[in-house]
Design a protein around this motif. Sequence first.
Motif, mmCIF file in Angstrom:
data_model
loop_
_atom_site.group_PDB
_atom_site.id
_atom_site.type_symbol
_atom_site.label_atom_id
_atom_site.label_comp_id
_atom_site.label_asym_id
_atom_site.label_seq_id
_atom_site.Cartn_x
_atom_site.Cartn_y
_atom_site.Cartn_z
ATOM 1 N N ALA A 1 0.832 -1.216 0.000
ATOM 2 C CA ALA A 1 0.000 0.000 0.000
ATOM 3 C C ALA A 1 0.856 1.252 0.000
ATOM 4 O O ALA A 1 0.532 2.241 -0.683
ATOM 5 N N ASP A 2 1.975 1.256 0.748
ATOM 6 C CA ASP A 2 2.869 2.422 0.767
ATOM 7 C C ASP A 2 3.494 2.639 -0.602
ATOM 8 O O ASP A 2 3.680 3.789 -1.042
ATOM 9 N N TRP A 3 3.857 1.538 -1.257
ATOM 10 C CA TRP A 3 4.452 1.630 -2.601
ATOM 11 C C TRP A 3 3.468 2.306 -3.553
ATOM 12 O O TRP A 3 3.842 3.211 -4.302
ATOM 13 N N TRP A 4 2.213 1.874 -3.518
ATOM 14 C CA TRP A 4 1.218 2.418 -4.438
ATOM 15 C C TRP A 4 0.873 3.862 -4.112
ATOM 16 O O TRP A 4 0.712 4.689 -5.017
ATOM 17 N N ARG A 5 0.769 4.184 -2.833
ATOM 18 C CA ARG A 5 0.469 5.574 -2.469
ATOM 19 C C ARG A 5 1.596 6.499 -2.903
ATOM 20 O O ARG A 5 1.356 7.630 -3.334
ATOM 21 N N ALA A 6 2.826 6.015 -2.794
ATOM 22 C CA ALA A 6 3.964 6.829 -3.232
ATOM 23 C C ALA A 6 3.948 7.009 -4.748
ATOM 24 O O ALA A 6 4.168 8.113 -5.258
ATOM 25 N N LEU B 1 1.327 6.747 -6.896
ATOM 26 C CA LEU B 1 0.185 7.555 -7.325
ATOM 27 C C LEU B 1 0.387 9.023 -6.983
ATOM 28 O O LEU B 1 0.070 9.910 -7.787
ATOM 29 N N THR B 2 0.925 9.290 -5.794
ATOM 30 C CA THR B 2 1.188 10.679 -5.412
ATOM 31 C C THR B 2 2.258 11.288 -6.297
ATOM 32 O O THR B 2 2.145 12.437 -6.746
ATOM 33 N N VAL C 1 4.068 7.236 -16.425
ATOM 34 C CA VAL C 1 4.291 6.198 -15.425
ATOM 35 C C VAL C 1 5.619 5.476 -15.632
ATOM 36 O O VAL C 1 6.258 5.029 -14.670
ATOM 37 N N GLY C 2 6.078 5.372 -16.871
ATOM 38 C CA GLY C 2 7.344 4.694 -17.117
ATOM 39 C C GLY C 2 8.544 5.440 -16.566
ATOM 40 O O GLY C 2 9.601 4.836 -16.329
ATOM 41 N N GLU C 3 8.386 6.748 -16.349
ATOM 42 C CA GLU C 3 9.506 7.561 -15.877
ATOM 43 C C GLU C 3 9.814 7.324 -14.402
ATOM 44 O O GLU C 3 10.968 7.060 -14.059
ATOM 45 N N PRO C 4 8.838 7.376 -13.493
ATOM 46 C CA PRO C 4 9.171 7.025 -12.107
ATOM 47 C C PRO C 4 9.543 5.552 -11.951
ATOM 48 O O PRO C 4 10.361 5.213 -11.089
#
Length: 375
Positions: free
Chosen positions: A203-208, A210-211, A220-223
């Motif tokens: 969940a922390d991975w996804w919140r980071a 998405l934020t 999305v490919g850049e981060p």
Amino acid sequence: MRAWLFQDSRQKSKLGDKCPWSVGWYDPDGKKRSKRVGSKSLAEKHQRKIEGQLAAGTYSATERTTWKSFREEYDRRIVAGMPAGSREQRLVALKHFERIVRPAKLTAIKTQTIDDYIAARRLERGRKQGSTVSPACINKELRELRAVINMAKDWEYLAKSPKFHFVLEQHREPTFVPAEHFAAIYDACDAARLPANLPYPAADWWRALLTFTYMTGWRVGEPMSLQRSELDLDAGKATLRAQNNKGRRGEVVPLHPVVVEHLRTIASFEPTVFPWYYNRRSLWSEFLRIQEAAGINLPCLGDHVHTPSCYVYGFHDLRRAFATANAATLAADELQRLMRHRCFATTQKYVSMAARVNAAVDKLVVPARLQKVAT
């Protein structure tokens, strides 16, 4: 500059008078060439043609260039240096083209060849059961193929490029993730299962992620390709490499404090900031799981990932949300720089009488849900 007729001595001894005639010549680079033609009259005709081309300076040796040899050269020169995401899209388009058309000689690719490819591709099965490949998907592949064929023309393997007749698409308004939907998706990240076996919850991975995407406008490919060595959390900056972004421009990008705070929650010894040791489809599937948990159910208005019963947001809708939310507070040139658009006309789509301001990053709009996290 002359060409000559000849018969192969070994074939002559076997076939006698039935031995085919050939034409020999030296090309402008001094390389000896030859072509077996058949009868003497046809060979004489081809001889005059070659001599005329050599005399007029219009001779081209590209007729014998095969698609296979061109692909090997193209992969080595161009594909190998493309960013991972762009390379994958280019190779997928080429795979479908080669599967359907089975090209042999490069010069045999005409406008009719492209039209035959379109006719066959539009009848193939789509992702959704009972559907066919969408016009948007076909046009995306055609843009990739056009770039490849244009390179063949630039390398002078083709005298001219074939025309590409794109498929008519139904007009759709671009969509973006509004703040209330972002908050719902953000809260539903607890439903995520992947990535697993990391020193922090999925969940922390996804919140980071998405934020980061929502607050920077990065594709999305850049981060996903961002290395730990390219991130300075103390300075609040990330280095975007030219090879890892569509705009092919490298730069140091300042990050909003909310983004930095989220990145600190997923600090690890992994080489990448967002480690993902699964295929790209799994990334979309996990994003779909989160949105289903958030109760996202959209009408068919944009370019979304689809399920049998509903449509959900794609990652690019987060990028559009960044542009839409900040178009009114950032000057057009600032927004273009932050989004790294090559063409200003693309940025103009998001700008509506934007007032010029100075400190761009400090004035980014922070969704209410992220403001709660920051406090």
